[in-house]
Structure formats: structure tokens, C-alpha cells
Design an enzyme around this catalytic site. Structure first.
Site, PDB file in Angstrom:
ATOM      1  N   SER A 177       0.873  -1.162  -0.067  1.00 49.33           N
ATOM      2  CA  SER A 177       0.026  -0.066   0.033  1.00 49.33           C
ATOM      3  C   SER A 177       0.877   1.094   0.136  1.00 49.33           C
ATOM      4  CB  SER A 177      -0.875  -0.123   1.361  1.00 49.33           C
ATOM      5  OG  SER A 177      -1.765   0.908   0.917  1.00 49.33           O
ATOM      6  N   ASP A 443      -8.334  -5.043  -6.198  1.00 47.42           N
ATOM      7  CA  ASP A 443      -8.028  -4.231  -5.371  1.00 47.42           C
ATOM      8  C   ASP A 443      -8.077  -2.781  -6.012  1.00 47.42           C
ATOM      9  OD1 ASP A 443      -6.618  -2.346  -3.515  1.00 47.42           O
ATOM     10  OD2 ASP A 443      -4.439  -3.074  -4.087  1.00 47.42           O
ATOM     11  N   HIS A 470      -6.315  -6.160  -2.019  1.00 51.60           N
ATOM     12  CA  HIS A 470      -5.122  -5.444  -1.514  1.00 51.60           C
ATOM     13  C   HIS A 470      -4.054  -6.143  -0.867  1.00 51.60           C
ATOM     14  CE1 HIS A 470      -3.603  -1.317  -0.987  1.00 51.60           C
ATOM     15  NE2 HIS A 470      -3.952  -1.223   0.291  1.00 51.60           N
TER      16      HIS A 470
END
Length: 502
Positions: A177, A443, A470
Site C-alpha cells: 500500500s 484491489d 489489497h
């Protein structure tokens, strides 16, 4: 922590999705609020083993001002269990949440460490968790919070460790991320310090209006159940209709178990409510069927299919709006929340707190500041055709920056900051080598990342995993993992091994 992340996530607008790992690695954090990647459900995380002690590094406050000699203590963890002399050093990059020591013994990077005899380190991001560079979180002090300073922290830490302990070892950086972005940028800015980076689910393009987020959510839902989006759209349309009369306000208040009376003519509260309800789906899509169960996630067993089974139930006694409310109740119960908090004024007042002992200091204020000064990432409802309505447009998200931090945080200021971020790092055009870019098709953040080999040079590796969400590749392996995910983990290890040998 549990009450905070369960309840405040909703009052902060359920779309701060996150980058967001606990983020301890960003992908552990999930999401807080608008535009914010990842920190909604950090309340779910197991805080890890007490066998992993806190260690402290004397870090520089301002790396770009030699005249400022102030220092502070930055937290980090180590695991030398698998280390073999001469082996690589693995550096897990912390993100917009408290660093979690459970990741010192879990996750795919630990499996790689076992194979390669690596020494494992996790460095907590400045201004998050216990890493407090300044006495409080006033805007005057938050000027020291930026991705550039965080990268310089990584560089100074790595250089010190190389000098004192690992003078000839190769270094591999990991992040998911926002930390995935940092992993790629660390290799970009300091290639003499880090030899390889694994950048998972990384948004590499800063973007003010990330309206495409809901487009990926819509596609992921449609992939699971083609009737689900239609039912969501019908429910949202019904809710919008109820806003037109006072009796409708009361009906929405009762149906969605709101914590406060709804004033349908208060646009900020309405926007916050509709974004919160959309966030129920955004959260589940972003982390769909990952393996967060080891962290104690309360929603790990709730999937897109779970929500869509509710929305497409053939019970003739329930309207689409009833089913939308049922989804909301499911999430309330899972997170042990008593009601749906939607008051915009409450969330702003909370994030205006500057004390380290405040709930805002758990990450919400800091990450909101970074989105206002570097990234944007605001997941608005401005995309045509998505099913969640148009009640939380871009200006609603941008307004939050001014309301929390002051009038100087204007739309023009935010946009200029985003232009600089992309100029500084290069967006998808960053000139870098030996980076593994990993993304999943479900994601939503893949829309801002590198997902195809032709988007970068042959000196890098791009892995795009069909059907995963994700940071899925970062979690511990599970028997339920699809073949594509298993193959991706194997390919990552194979590439790291090959580059280490060169």
C-alpha cells in the site's frame, strides 16, 4: 484501540481506505477515512508477540536542514532467527499506522527469509505508532511529516546499520500500500542503499480525485454477482428520495441505526452518511478473501459474496433499501459498534486534536495531513455509472483539509502538492530497476499502480494477480489461496533469489 478503529472509522468517512496496512505495513492498517488508503480496521489487529521487543534508533528530525540538529527515537523490530552470515537484510517499511510486531513472525516475507537466510527488520514510520518526532501534532510540527522525510529516515537508518553491522550484505525492502510506494521510491532515491524492492499494491500516482476507485469496486462486485450493483443503485436511489422530506429523515435514521438525528438539509452530514454506507462495500472489496484472520480481523470472513447474497436475496418482504441497511447492520455487529456515526462535525472535531494521547493521534490526523499535502487519493462519487450515487463529490473531501488544518489548505494548495509529488517521484514513469511491482485485480488501488510489464523497464518485474485484493501476496499462505496467488509468491521469491545472486 478496538473501540476507536471500529467506531471512528465510520465517523471519518469510510473511504480513507487504505493504503491502508497496519500499515504497520500499510496493508495491515486498512482504512480510516476519505482518500486514505488503509486504516479503517486496525482495531482488528492482534498486537503481536511480546517476544519481539521494541528497539529504538536515534533519528534525525529534518534531514534536509543541516542546521537543525534535533533528533528523536524511532521504533523498530528485528528477527534474526533465520539469519545466516552474509545473508540479505530484509527491511519491512512501516506505514500510516502503528507497526505491529506480529509481522516479525508472519507473512510471506518471513517465508522468504527462511529460504534465503535473511535478517528481518521492521521500521515504524515517523509520526505513527510510538515513533513521535515532536511534542504534539500541530500543523507547525506536522511539517516534518512527509514521504520524503520518511524515505530519508529509511536511508539514514540503513546507512547506520550497514556501517555498524552489515557492511557488505544486500538489502531488500518490502512494503504494501503506501509503504509499497515507499519501497519503490526508496529504490528510486537511494539505489546505493537498497538492492531490491518488493512493492505491493502501491499507488504510485498521486491524484486529487480518485473517482476510479468506485469503478473497480463496481467491477469487483459485478464479477461476483451481476445483480448486486443494480440492487445497490436502487437502494441508494430510495435513500436519496427519502432525503426530500422530514419523515424520510426519520426513516433513514431508524433504518440505518444512526447515532444522531439526521438533518437531510445538512449536506456535510448527508455526504458523510452516504460515503459511510458505500464504505461498507469499499472496505470488503478492498480486502476481499484475504488472509487477515491471523491478525484477529473481525470481518475476515465477510466477503463480496456475503454482502451480495444479502443484496440479491429474493425475500419479497424486503426492499433494496432494507437490504442495504441489513449490510450496514452486519458490519456494525461485526465491529461491535452500537450505531452508525455520520456527523461530519464530530469527525472534524476529533481530527483537530493535536495531543499524542488523543484518538486522532492513532493515525487519522497524520494520514489526513499527508493526503492534504502530498497525495489526494480522495475516493469521490464523481464517476458516472457506479451504483453508490453522487452524494460525496470531490469538494466534500477537499473541504475536510480546510476544516481540519486551516484555510491555507485550499484546493489549489492540495493540487500543487499533488503535482509536486508526481514530479518528484515520476508517477508510473519512475526510472528505477530491480523492483517487483505486485497488484491484484480486485484491489481498487491497482488503478494508480504499475500493473503491466510494458509500463516499466525490463529491469523490473510486474505481477498482476487475477482475483486477489489489497496486499494479498503479503499475508501468510493459506490452503484456500487461489493458484494465481500461490504462483505469484513463488515468482517473487524466484526473482529475489536471482537478483541476489547477480
Amino acid at each position: 484501540m478496538e473501540d476507536y478503529f471500529g467506531k471512528m472509522a465510520r465517523s471519518w468517512k469510510a473511504s480513507l481506505l487504505i493504503l491502508g496496512l497496519p500499515l504497520l505495513m500499510s496493508c495491515q492498517a486498512e482504512y480510516f477515512n476519505k482518500g486514505h488508503l488503509f486504516i479503517r480496521n486496525q482495531e482488528r489487529l492482534n498486537k503481536g508477540s511480546s517476544d519481539v521487543p521494541d528497539l529504538w534508533f536515534n533519528q534525525t528530525l529534518d534531514h534536509f536542514n543541516p542546521a537543525d540538529t534535533r533528533q528523536w527515537k524511532q521504533r523498530y523490530f528485528v528477527n534474526d532467527t533465520f539469519y545466516k552470515p552474509g545473508g540479505p537484510v530484509f527491511l519491512q517499511i512501516g506505514g500510516e499506522g502503528e507497526a505491529n510486531p506480529i509481522w516479525m513472525t508472519h507473512g510471506s516475507w518471513i517465508d522468504y527469509a527462511k529460504e534465503l537466510g535473511a535478517y528481518c527488520i521492521q521500521l515504524e514510520h515517523r509520526f505513527y505508532g510510538k515513533s513521535h518526532p515532536t511534542s504534539d501534532l500541530t500543523v507547525k510540527n506536522l511539517v516534518h511529516l512527509s514521504s520524503e522525510q520518511a524515505l530519508a529516515d529509511l536511508a539514514f537508518f540503513t546507512e547506520s546499520m550497514k556501517r555498524d553491522k552489515f557492511p557488505t550484505n544486500k538489502w531488500v525492502a518490502f512494503g504494501g500500500s503506501y509503504p509499497g510506494s515507499l519501497a519503490a521510491w526508496f529504490r528510486l532515491k537511494y539505489p546505493h542503499l537498497v538492492d531490491i524492492s518488493v512493492s505491493s499494491s502501491a499507488p504510485l500516482i498521486a491524484q486529487l480525485n480518485f473517482k476510479e476507485y468506485l469503478g473497480v469496486v463496481e467491477a469487483a462486485i459485478n464479477r461476483t454477482n451481476s445483480d448486486c450493483n443494480e440492487q445497490i443503485a436502487e437502494a441508494v436511489k430510495s435513500a436519496e428520495g427519502l432525503l426530500k422530506r422530514r419523515t424520510g429523515w426519520w426513516m433513514l435514521q431508524k433504518k440505518f441505526n444512526l447515532c444522531d438525528p439526521l438533518q437531510g438539509d445538512n449536506r456535510k452530514d448527508v455526504s458523510n452518511l452516504f460515503e459511510t454506507l458505500a464504505g461498507n462495500f469499499m472496505d470488503i472489496v478492498q480486502y476481499n478473501e484475504d488472509n487477515r484472520g491471523f491478525e484477529g480481523s473481525k470481518t475476515a470472513n465477510i466477503s463480496i459474496n456475503t454482502l451480495c447474497s444479502i443484496m440479491t436475496n429474493n425475500d419479497t418482504g424486503k426492499t433494496a433499501l432494507d437490504k442495504y441497511a441489513q449490510v450496514n447492520s452486519l458490519l456494525l455487529n461485526a465491529l461491535n459498534e452500537n450505531c452508525t456515526d455520520f456527523k461530519y462535525s464530530k469527525s472534524v472535531k476529533n481530527m483537530q486534536q493535536t495531543d499524542w494521547n488523543s484518538t486522532a493521534a492513532d493515525g487519522g490526523r497524520q494520514w489526513t495531513y499527508q493526503t492534504c499535502t502530498e497525495f489526494g487519493f480522495y475516493q469521490s462519487s464523481d464517476l458516472d455509472g457506479q451504483p453508490f450515487g453522487n452524494e460525496f463529490p470531490l469538494d466534500f473531501s477537499v473541504r475536510e483539509c480546510r476544516d481540519v488544518f486551516g484555510s491555507s489548505f485550499s484546493p489549489e494548495f492540495i493540487q500543487k502538492s499533488i503535482f509536486w509529488t508526481n514530479a518528484n517521484y515520476g508517477g508510473r514513469n519512475l526510472k528505477v530497476s530491480r523492483v517487483i511491482f505486485v497488484n491484484g485485480s480486485i484491489d481498487p488501488w491497482h488503478a494508480l499502480g504499475i500493473t503491466a510489464q510494458n509500463q516499466t523497464s525490463d529491469d523490473n518485474l510486474v505481477i498482476f494477480i487475477d482475483g486477489t485484493a489489497h496486499c494479498a501476496n503479503m499475508y501468510p499462505a493459506s490452503d484456500k489461496d487461489p493458484k494465481e496467488l500461490k504462483d505469484a509468491r513463488a515468482k517473487i521469491l524466484q526473482q529475489i533469489t536471482a537478483w541476489l545472486k547477480e
